[in-house]
Scaffold this motif. Structure first.
Motif, mmCIF file in Angstrom:
data_model
loop_
_atom_site.group_PDB
_atom_site.id
_atom_site.type_symbol
_atom_site.label_atom_id
_atom_site.label_comp_id
_atom_site.label_asym_id
_atom_site.label_seq_id
_atom_site.Cartn_x
_atom_site.Cartn_y
_atom_site.Cartn_z
ATOM 1 N N ALA A 187 0.822 -1.201 0.000
ATOM 2 C CA ALA A 187 0.000 0.000 0.000
ATOM 3 C C ALA A 187 0.864 1.262 0.000
ATOM 4 O O ALA A 187 2.057 1.227 0.303
ATOM 5 C CB ALA A 187 -0.906 -0.011 1.226
ATOM 6 N N TYR A 231 -8.120 -0.827 -1.287
ATOM 7 C CA TYR A 231 -8.149 -2.189 -0.744
ATOM 8 C C TYR A 231 -9.503 -2.517 -0.121
ATOM 9 O O TYR A 231 -9.603 -3.429 0.702
ATOM 10 C CB TYR A 231 -7.042 -2.383 0.293
ATOM 11 C CG TYR A 231 -5.668 -2.549 -0.317
ATOM 12 C CD1 TYR A 231 -5.166 -3.810 -0.629
ATOM 13 C CD2 TYR A 231 -4.860 -1.449 -0.592
ATOM 14 C CE1 TYR A 231 -3.913 -3.975 -1.184
ATOM 15 C CE2 TYR A 231 -3.598 -1.601 -1.155
ATOM 16 C CZ TYR A 231 -3.137 -2.864 -1.447
ATOM 17 O OH TYR A 231 -1.889 -3.018 -2.012
ATOM 18 N N THR A 283 0.525 -5.296 2.858
ATOM 19 C CA THR A 283 -0.806 -5.565 2.337
ATOM 20 C C THR A 283 -1.671 -6.235 3.415
ATOM 21 O O THR A 283 -1.137 -6.773 4.390
ATOM 22 C CB THR A 283 -0.725 -6.488 1.112
ATOM 23 O OG1 THR A 283 -0.130 -7.739 1.511
ATOM 24 C CG2 THR A 283 0.120 -5.855 0.015
#
Length: 410
Positions: A27, A149, A161
């Motif tokens: 991310a 996400y 993640t």
């Protein structure tokens, strides 16, 4: 060598191995971190771990390990396939990383004694990682729960993640529960680890990690039921609470599990099945079938493979697949043959968790957290060396005696 005689530098080296396996993609972080900088940190941590392991074990004394032996053999198909440069020079670089990773594990194997020493190292390292995740969520909830996400928790300080965070939270939760049942820690210390980890796991909406944790704990606690009254009580209360939750919160749990996906998307495992079918249908030469296409980024056609077995088949061929299946089977077989104990329970938890996660996550064929989980399991399954034959530390100075405390977890 017992936990009280293990040099502290061994724990530092283990933490550096954990840092190396965090990866460099994920991310967007609050403060943008160049990928080159992250790779420099992770690769530097691996080199530092090897140097520290060699410094504390200069005579290169190691413990026999079928797991590490088979993992070393896995380098053969990796190098053969990567030498063709089909996956670019990065494949050879990954081979070098895997070789250094395995060499460091060999050096640290000297302190594998069947005790919980490396379990504690594992918990401490991932507690630090999860603390960074929690700090990022508190500093910037928007960055930690991005729409990209689907509102799932990511690393806002380090690019992690949701599946990664879920994995770390599930593993340390399971191990801490087992340490508490084995009276290797007190309830207060266990709660301080378990409750925040479960909150982070819930925020990631990671189904594989959640399923792996519950199944792994079920098998591990089941192995202790006949010999531990605490395990029997915990098992009974868990079954009761699970039944109440299923009846009272069924719709809520189902919504969390589905994550708003359609039935088609859910049955295709979020599109993974399409990638798997394409990978299996792709034509291969004899060399590619036997040794694979070389170590890559665990993707096929630009899409993540997200299956350890297919990733190994694609990158290391049938030879690599056989070796990976062999070391998982050997660890599982040895764990089943061991008499009931806390070490056996922890090993069963880690092995079963990795086996379940391997279906939707890649990592069994390359340096990854999964190989570290299995290394901890291997350390728990070795036969303790007789006290009279335990070698003295090679590092200068006499180690300071340290009496293990029940409250020691992190």
């Amino acid at each position: 060598m017992g936990a009280d005689r293990t040099p502290r530098i061994v724990g530092v080296a283990w933490g550096l191995l954990v840092l190396n396996t965090l990866g460099s993609t994920g991310a967007e972080t609050i403060v943008p971190l160049p990928r080159s900088l992250i790779q420099m940190v992770t690769m530097g941590s691996l080199a530092a771990a090897f140097v520290l392991a060699l410094a504390v074990n200069p005579r290169v004394r190691v413990r026999p390990s079928a797991y590490l032996f088979l993992l070393t053999l896995l380098l053969v198909p990796s190098v053969i396939a990567s030498a063709n440069l089909e996956s670019g020079f990065g494949a050879l670089f990954r081979c070098g990383r895997l070789a250094l990773f395995v060499a460091t594990l060999w050096l640290l194997s000297r302190w594998w004694d069947g005790g919980p020493t490396f379990v504690r190292y594992h918990i401490r390292a991932y507690v630090v990682v999860l603390c960074s995740v929690a700090a990022g969520a508190l500093a910037s909830p928007g960055a930690a729960l991005p729409d990209l996400y689907g509102g799932r928790l990511v690393g806002a300080l380090w690019p992690l993640t949701p599946p990664q965070i879920g994995q770390y939270a599930a593993v340390i939760t399971g191990l801490t529960v087992l340490l508490a049942l084995g009276r290797r820690t007190d309830r207060r210390s266990a709660v301080l680890v378990i409750v925040p980890a479960l909150v982070l796991l819930a925020l990631t909406h990671t189904r594989t990690a959640t399923l792996g944790m519950f199944v792994g704990l079920g098998l591990a606690i089941g192995s202790l039921v006949l010999t531990s009254a605490a395990a029997r009580r915990f098992f009974s209360w868990t079954v009761l609470c699970a039944t109440v939750a299923a009846v009272g919160f069924g719709p809520l749990l189902q919504a969390w599990f589905l994550r708003g996906q359609s039935e088609e998307n859910f049955t295709s495992l979020t599109g993974r099945a399409k990638v798997w079918d394409a990978l299996l249908a792709a034509p291969r030469t004899t060399s590619e079938y036997l040794f694979g296409a070389g170590l890559g980024d665990k993707s096929f056609g630009g899409l993540p493979i997200d299956n350890s077995w297919l990733a190994v088949y694609h990158e290391q061929g049938a030879t690599g697949l056989t070796l990976v299946a062999a070391f998982v089977a050997v660890l599982g077989g040895v764990a089943l043959l061991r008499p009931p104990s806390l070490s056996r329970a922890c090993a069963l938890f880690l092995i079963s968790y990795c086996a379940i996660a391997s279906y939707t996550e890649a990592g069994l064929g390359d340096a990854s957290p999964y190989l570290l989980h299995l290394a901890v399991a291997a350390s728990l399954l070795v036969a303790p060396a007789p006290a009279a034959h335990r070698p003295a530390p090679d590092v200068p100075g006499r180690p300071v005696p340290h009496r293990a405390r029940r409250s020691e977890v992190v």
